[in-house]
Design a protein around this motif. Structure first.
Motif, PDB file in Angstrom:
ATOM      1  N   ARG A 122       0.849  -1.193   0.000  1.00 43.92           N
ATOM      2  CA  ARG A 122       0.000   0.000   0.000  1.00 43.92           C
ATOM      3  C   ARG A 122       0.880   1.237   0.000  1.00 43.92           C
ATOM      4  O   ARG A 122       1.684   1.451   0.913  1.00 43.92           O
ATOM      5  N   TRP A 123       0.702   2.065  -1.023  1.00 43.29           N
ATOM      6  CA  TRP A 123       1.397   3.352  -1.135  1.00 43.29           C
ATOM      7  C   TRP A 123       0.379   4.420  -0.751  1.00 43.29           C
ATOM      8  O   TRP A 123      -0.524   4.734  -1.502  1.00 43.29           O
ATOM      9  N   ARG A 124       0.510   4.946   0.444  1.00 42.44           N
ATOM     10  CA  ARG A 124      -0.494   5.869   0.977  1.00 42.44           C
ATOM     11  C   ARG A 124      -0.493   7.187   0.205  1.00 42.44           C
ATOM     12  O   ARG A 124       0.546   7.807   0.014  1.00 42.44           O
ATOM     13  N   GLY A 125      -1.677   7.606  -0.218  1.00 40.20           N
ATOM     14  CA  GLY A 125      -1.827   8.892  -0.879  1.00 40.20           C
ATOM     15  C   GLY A 125      -2.168   9.982   0.117  1.00 40.20           C
ATOM     16  O   GLY A 125      -2.574   9.710   1.255  1.00 40.20           O
ATOM     17  N   SER A 126      -2.020  11.226  -0.323  1.00 37.13           N
ATOM     18  CA  SER A 126      -2.270  12.363   0.568  1.00 37.13           C
ATOM     19  C   SER A 126      -3.736  12.742   0.649  1.00 37.13           C
ATOM     20  O   SER A 126      -4.132  13.485   1.547  1.00 37.13           O
ATOM     21  N   ASP A 127      -4.574  12.248  -0.279  1.00 44.09           N
ATOM     22  CA  ASP A 127      -5.983  12.617  -0.325  1.00 44.09           C
ATOM     23  C   ASP A 127      -6.831  11.386  -0.030  1.00 44.09           C
ATOM     24  O   ASP A 127      -7.086  10.564  -0.912  1.00 44.09           O
ATOM     25  N   ALA A 128      -7.280  11.276   1.203  1.00 45.22           N
ATOM     26  CA  ALA A 128      -8.059  10.102   1.612  1.00 45.22           C
ATOM     27  C   ALA A 128      -9.443  10.074   0.979  1.00 45.22           C
ATOM     28  O   ALA A 128     -10.110   9.034   0.991  1.00 45.22           O
ATOM     29  N   ALA A 129      -9.883  11.199   0.407  1.00 50.36           N
ATOM     30  CA  ALA A 129     -11.205  11.240  -0.207  1.00 50.36           C
ATOM     31  C   ALA A 129     -11.237  10.513  -1.551  1.00 50.36           C
ATOM     32  O   ALA A 129     -12.306  10.105  -2.015  1.00 50.36           O
ATOM     33  N   THR A 148      -1.291  11.468  -4.680  1.00 49.62           N
ATOM     34  CA  THR A 148      -2.419  11.946  -3.890  1.00 49.62           C
ATOM     35  C   THR A 148      -3.426  10.815  -3.651  1.00 49.62           C
ATOM     36  O   THR A 148      -4.066  10.762  -2.613  1.00 49.62           O
ATOM     37  N   ARG A 149      -3.537   9.906  -4.609  1.00 57.65           N
ATOM     38  CA  ARG A 149      -4.422   8.748  -4.478  1.00 57.65           C
ATOM     39  C   ARG A 149      -3.633   7.572  -3.906  1.00 57.65           C
ATOM     40  O   ARG A 149      -2.496   7.310  -4.311  1.00 57.65           O
ATOM     41  N   THR A 150      -4.216   6.854  -2.965  1.00 55.54           N
ATOM     42  CA  THR A 150      -3.578   5.645  -2.457  1.00 55.54           C
ATOM     43  C   THR A 150      -3.550   4.587  -3.546  1.00 55.54           C
ATOM     44  O   THR A 150      -4.542   4.368  -4.253  1.00 55.54           O
ATOM     45  N   LEU A 151      -2.397   3.936  -3.675  1.00 55.41           N
ATOM     46  CA  LEU A 151      -2.205   2.912  -4.697  1.00 55.41           C
ATOM     47  C   LEU A 151      -1.842   1.588  -4.036  1.00 55.41           C
ATOM     48  O   LEU A 151      -0.965   1.530  -3.168  1.00 55.41           O
ATOM     49  N   ALA A 165      -2.621   7.935 -12.600  1.00 54.07           N
ATOM     50  CA  ALA A 165      -3.645   7.462 -11.676  1.00 54.07           C
ATOM     51  C   ALA A 165      -3.439   8.042 -10.274  1.00 54.07           C
ATOM     52  O   ALA A 165      -4.399   8.307  -9.553  1.00 54.07           O
ATOM     53  N   GLY A 166      -2.174   8.225  -9.904  1.00 55.10           N
ATOM     54  CA  GLY A 166      -1.882   8.693  -8.551  1.00 55.10           C
ATOM     55  C   GLY A 166      -2.090  10.184  -8.355  1.00 55.10           C
ATOM     56  O   GLY A 166      -2.265  10.635  -7.223  1.00 55.10           O
ATOM     57  N   GLY A 167      -2.087  10.943  -9.455  1.00 54.06           N
ATOM     58  CA  GLY A 167      -2.340  12.384  -9.342  1.00 54.06           C
ATOM     59  C   GLY A 167      -1.079  13.159  -8.992  1.00 54.06           C
ATOM     60  O   GLY A 167      -0.046  12.625  -8.603  1.00 54.06           O
TER      61      GLY A 167
END
Length: 487
Positions: free
Chosen positions: A103-110, A177-180, A485-487
């Motif tokens: 899991r690569w945590r993104g900055s935008d949980a929304a 920004t998106r979790t991958l 995809a990740g932004g």
């Protein structure tokens, strides 16, 4: 599709009682993205990294057979050694004994996460074919601009290329920004029940809802689609289901010198002949319609007429598609007689005969539909009909080839492979992707390598390999996909 369609189109236009053929305004290609400047990579080092992975015989034998733990343990160790940033900065966990979830945590949980999938297991080498390989199947040789070995196409190239892309972006300081998620099953070749299915169950238990998943199943085809000379990047939007049915006929046995009127072999043979003459009916699914519409501008005029007016000309269109085993399989649940067994000796009449029939189910077809088809076709209630246990399910629901998530993948194709046409469709096989159907909005199937007709015999066959430059382009594709995809 040629003169026949032109003649029918003319007949319909003249005699159709007011019916008018539609104009050739078809679904457009996804908006093209400008090709990007080539991403500089050390192609020799990438090839060596893939070769190392191919040297580990992570073989899946029959479902339920013991796992070759030494090979999978060594594979895990290789990943940790080759991709230190990924293992230091991402959440990494083992699921189902040998499968891995990153899991690569993104900055935008929304934002809903995305998941890239691949599998680390490979099929065995057919006994007696080892000498036919240019290089031994698990030697992991790089020679003549090619990486040789089992798994070079199915599917270690995707797995290692994804992690190479991840490691590259981490080294550059990129943060999504998106979790991958990156999901790597260890038993895809035998159904994925202990790998991908358990990963999906774990995500569901945590309340994770994915925007989309991307797994293997298609590629950039070259010279495969009749009438089209350009490469076609087929981003598939669905897969088929899988089921095998057993037909069993029973009758009195005895000595072959006094054969009875009723024979298990004869009864079963009659049923199989009836089935073979009547496969399930063909129909178009939305992903295949999208495929036809996107390819239509590049097909001959008669084909474009039929596709644009398929509600009117569907019977002829399906008949034309049935002329090739590849396109026929896109439009119907396929039916293959694969095993027949009866008898133990030439002078003994067997009391039982059975056959196995393998079905690859179109989306929307249920196992009950196939059972009804078999029963109606054979017309013999005395024949016992059962579904083989184990690996087998109806197809998951197809995804939307017009969704924004599809466009993200298509944009990446345009950037890395600008000469390729983007299309859709369904794959004829089954993958780990189906296990994620309950935790995603969309699911797509595509691996960025070039597939020709010659490659069909190499996947699960002899001399599996991938070009060094081609593999580097796979890494470039995943780098851009993670960015897009990740932004």
């Amino acid at each position: 599709m040629g003169r026949t369609l032109l003649i029918l189109a003319a007949v319909v236009a003249v005699l159709g009682g007011g019916m008018v053929l539609r104009t050739l305004t078809l679904r457009p290609q996804p908006p093209l993205a400008a090709p990007i400047e080539a991403i500089a990579l050390d192609e020799a080092a990438l090839a060596d990294g893939l070769a190392q992975a191919l040297r580990l015989p992570t073989i899946s034998h029959a479902e339920g057979a013991p796992v070759y733990t030494a090979a999978f343990s060594a594979f895990h160790a290789l990943l940790a050694e080759r991709f230190p940033l990924a293992h230091a900065r991402l959440d990494v966990e083992r699921i189902g004994e040998w499968s891995l979830l990153y899991r690569w945590r993104g900055s935008d949980a929304a934002q809903r996460p995305a998941l890239l999938a691949a599998h680390m297991d490979v099929v065995p080498i057919e006994p007696g074919t080892e000498a036919r390989w240019t290089h031994p199947p698990f030697a992991g040789v790089v020679a003549d601009g090619v990486v040789w070995g089992r798994g070079a196409l199915d599917d270690k190239s995707s797995l290692i290329a994804q992690l190479e892309a991840l490691e590259h972006l981490l080294a550059q300081g990129y943060a999504p920004t998106r979790t991958l998620y990156f999901a790597y099953g260890h038993d895809e070749e035998v159904g994925g029940r202990e790998g991908a299915r358990r990963i999906a169950e774990s995500l569901k238990a945590r309340g994770v809802r994915l925007a989309f998943t991307l797994d293997e199943g298609s590629a950039i085809t070259q010279g495969v689609v009749a009438g089209i000379t350009q490469p076609v990047a087929a981003i598939m939007a669905g897969e088929k289901g899988y089921a095998s049915f057993r037909l069993t006929a029973r009758a009195p046995g005895g000595h072959s010198s006094m054969p009875p009127d009723d024979s298990a072999i004869a009864r079963l043979s009659q049923a199989l002949v009836r089935l073979d003459a009547r496969p399930p009916r063909a129909r178009l699914t939305p992903p295949v319609e999208a495929m036809l519409e996107r390819l239509a501008p590049h097909l001959p005029f008669g084909a474009r007429v039929a596709i644009a007016n398929r509600e009117l000309l569907s019977a002829l269109l399906l008949r034309e598609l049935s002329r090739s085993p590849v396109t026929d399989a896109l439009t119907r649940t396929t039916q293959a007689l694969t095993v027949v067994h009866a008898g133990i000796k030439d002078n003994v009449i067997p009391t039982e005969a059975y056959a196995l029939i393998n079905y690859r189910l179109l989306p929307g077809t249920e196992l009950a539909d196939i059972e009804a088809h078999i029963r109606t076709t054979i017309g013999d209630d005395a024949i016992e009909l059962t579904v083989e246990e184990g690996f087998g399910d109806a197809a998951p629901a197809s995804s939307d080839p017009d969704a924004p998530e599809f466009a993200v993948i298509a944009r990446t194709v345009n950037e890395i492979f600008p000469e390729a046409l983007v299309s859709s469709g369904i794959i004829m096989a089954t993958t780990d992707n189906r296990h994620y159907a309950d935790v995603r909005d969309q699911g797509y199937y595509f691996a960025p390598f070039v597939y020709t007709a010659d490659d069909g015999g190499r996947i699960h066959g002899t001399d599996e390999h991938i070009g060094v430059a081609e593999y580097a382009d796979m890494v470039r594709f995943y780098i851009r996909l993670l960015q897009n995809a990740g932004g």
